[in-house]
Design a protein around this motif. Structure first.
Motif, PDB file in Angstrom:
ATOM      1  N   THR A  50       0.834  -1.188   0.000  1.00 34.06           N
ATOM      2  CA  THR A  50       0.000   0.000   0.000  1.00 34.06           C
ATOM      3  C   THR A  50       0.874   1.244   0.000  1.00 34.06           C
ATOM      4  O   THR A  50       2.049   1.203   0.367  1.00 34.06           O
ATOM      5  N   ALA A  51       0.278   2.351  -0.417  1.00 29.89           N
ATOM      6  CA  ALA A  51       0.931   3.666  -0.307  1.00 29.89           C
ATOM      7  C   ALA A  51      -0.164   4.713  -0.184  1.00 29.89           C
ATOM      8  O   ALA A  51      -0.537   5.085   0.911  1.00 29.89           O
ATOM      9  N   GLU A  86       5.887   7.148  -0.225  1.00 28.11           N
ATOM     10  CA  GLU A  86       5.367   7.000  -1.579  1.00 28.11           C
ATOM     11  C   GLU A  86       5.510   5.560  -2.035  1.00 28.11           C
ATOM     12  O   GLU A  86       6.203   4.754  -1.399  1.00 28.11           O
ATOM     13  N   ALA A  87       4.847   5.247  -3.143  1.00 20.66           N
ATOM     14  CA  ALA A  87       4.940   3.911  -3.720  1.00 20.66           C
ATOM     15  C   ALA A  87       6.306   3.680  -4.349  1.00 20.66           C
ATOM     16  O   ALA A  87       6.946   4.623  -4.826  1.00 20.66           O
ATOM     17  N   LEU A  88       6.743   2.429  -4.364  1.00 17.67           N
ATOM     18  CA  LEU A  88       8.081   2.069  -4.841  1.00 17.67           C
ATOM     19  C   LEU A  88       8.067   1.485  -6.248  1.00 17.67           C
ATOM     20  O   LEU A  88       9.078   0.941  -6.686  1.00 17.67           O
ATOM     21  N   ILE A  94       7.787  -5.235  -4.900  1.00 17.28           N
ATOM     22  CA  ILE A  94       7.949  -6.678  -4.714  1.00 17.28           C
ATOM     23  C   ILE A  94       9.205  -6.960  -3.884  1.00 17.28           C
ATOM     24  O   ILE A  94       9.179  -7.783  -2.963  1.00 17.28           O
ATOM     25  N   CYS A  95      10.308  -6.279  -4.204  1.00 16.11           N
ATOM     26  CA  CYS A  95      11.535  -6.478  -3.433  1.00 16.11           C
ATOM     27  C   CYS A  95      11.322  -6.125  -1.960  1.00 16.11           C
ATOM     28  O   CYS A  95      11.815  -6.820  -1.071  1.00 16.11           O
ATOM     29  N   ALA A 201      11.599   1.035  -8.539  1.00 17.79           N
ATOM     30  CA  ALA A 201      12.040   0.321  -9.745  1.00 17.79           C
ATOM     31  C   ALA A 201      10.846  -0.315 -10.435  1.00 17.79           C
ATOM     32  O   ALA A 201       9.958  -0.880  -9.787  1.00 17.79           O
ATOM     33  N   ALA A 202      10.841  -0.225 -11.763  1.00 17.20           N
ATOM     34  CA  ALA A 202       9.801  -0.833 -12.575  1.00 17.20           C
ATOM     35  C   ALA A 202      10.088  -2.314 -12.787  1.00 17.20           C
ATOM     36  O   ALA A 202      11.234  -2.764 -12.695  1.00 17.20           O
ATOM     37  N   LEU A 203       9.048  -3.070 -13.103  1.00 13.91           N
ATOM     38  CA  LEU A 203       9.199  -4.502 -13.317  1.00 13.91           C
ATOM     39  C   LEU A 203       9.640  -4.847 -14.736  1.00 13.91           C
ATOM     40  O   LEU A 203      10.396  -5.805 -14.937  1.00 13.91           O
TER      41      LEU A 203
END
Length: 241
Positions: A50-51, A86-88, A94-95, A201-203
């Motif tokens: 969550t963020a 904030e969101a990661l 996931i990390c 980081a993006a997936l």
């Protein structure tokens, strides 16, 4: 893992006071649909990140929600907003959540995608485990808002990181996937497990690296699927029978 940390900018003003995964689709929160589907498949231990307005998600579901018909889940939360403000992004989130995830293999999907026909089953997990791949992705026919698609599918079922000028068909990543922890470690990812620094980081870059090494597979999902990215798409879902 159910991803629920995004701000939902395109959904404003609906998301100004409500996190997007809690917006109602046909009478229940959007993210509840996949959580119930996971429980129906026997996958009852969930991690939710969550963020934005994340406290509402934790308040709505708690740690042991019951879905009816004897079905329930246990939820652990990764509160990126509380921890980092904030969101990661997807890979960063996931990390961050890896220490909360059980085992080597886990499902991961976005809590703001509606795919009511998808079935999470143990045979799918076993087939992935036997494959030795690092990820298995479900792709969907390209919607109007993503006409070029994301990835290709080879004749052997490999997910393909196609060059921009390759005429081969591409499909859109549904956000539903099976993953091994190994994907989120070197050489594919340089973020330490637990992401203590809160790296965003993006997936997609991780997946493309693994695809280039033949370590990702994919298949097409042709059931109902909606990326609930605008108020108009939400309204259309809620007006559908």
């Amino acid at each position: 893992m159910v991803l629920a940390a995004g701000r939902g900018e395109r959904m404003r003003p609906l998301t100004d006071a409500t996190p997007k995964p809690l917006l109602a689709v046909q009478g229940k929160p959007l993210m509840q649909w996949p959580m119930e589907a996971l429980a129906q498949g026997g996958f009852t231990r969930l991690v939710v990140n969550t963020a934005w307005l994340g406290e509402q998600i934790a308040q709505r579901f708690g740690t042991a929600p019951q879905w009816g018909a004897g079905l329930g889940s246990r939820i652990a939360y990764s509160h990126e907003g509380f921890d980092f403000g904030e969101a990661l992004e997807t890979a960063g989130g996931i990390c961050r959540a890896l220490p909360l995830l059980d085992g080597d293999i886990f499902w991961c999907l976005a809590g703001d995608v509606h795919a009511p026909d998808f079935r999470f089953t143990a045979p799918l997990v076993q087939a992935f485990a036997d494959s030795g791949r690092l990820a298995h992705l479900w792709l969907v026919p390209n919607p109007a808002h993503n006409p070029r698609g994301d990835f290709g599918i080879g004749q052997d079922g490999a997910a393909l990181n196609l060059p921009a000028d390759d005429p081969a068909p591409r499909f859109t990543f549904s956000t539903i996937g099976l993953y091994r922890r190994e994907l989120f470690m070197a050489p594919y990812c340089d973020i330490p497990p637990g992401n203590p620094a809160g790296v965003k980081a993006a997936l997609a870059p991780l997946l493309r690296r693994a695809m280039d090494n033949g370590r990702v597979s994919a298949q097409l999902h042709t059931g109902r699927w909606t990326d609930v990215g605008t108020p108009e798409r939400l309204a259309q879902l809620n007006s559908s029978p």
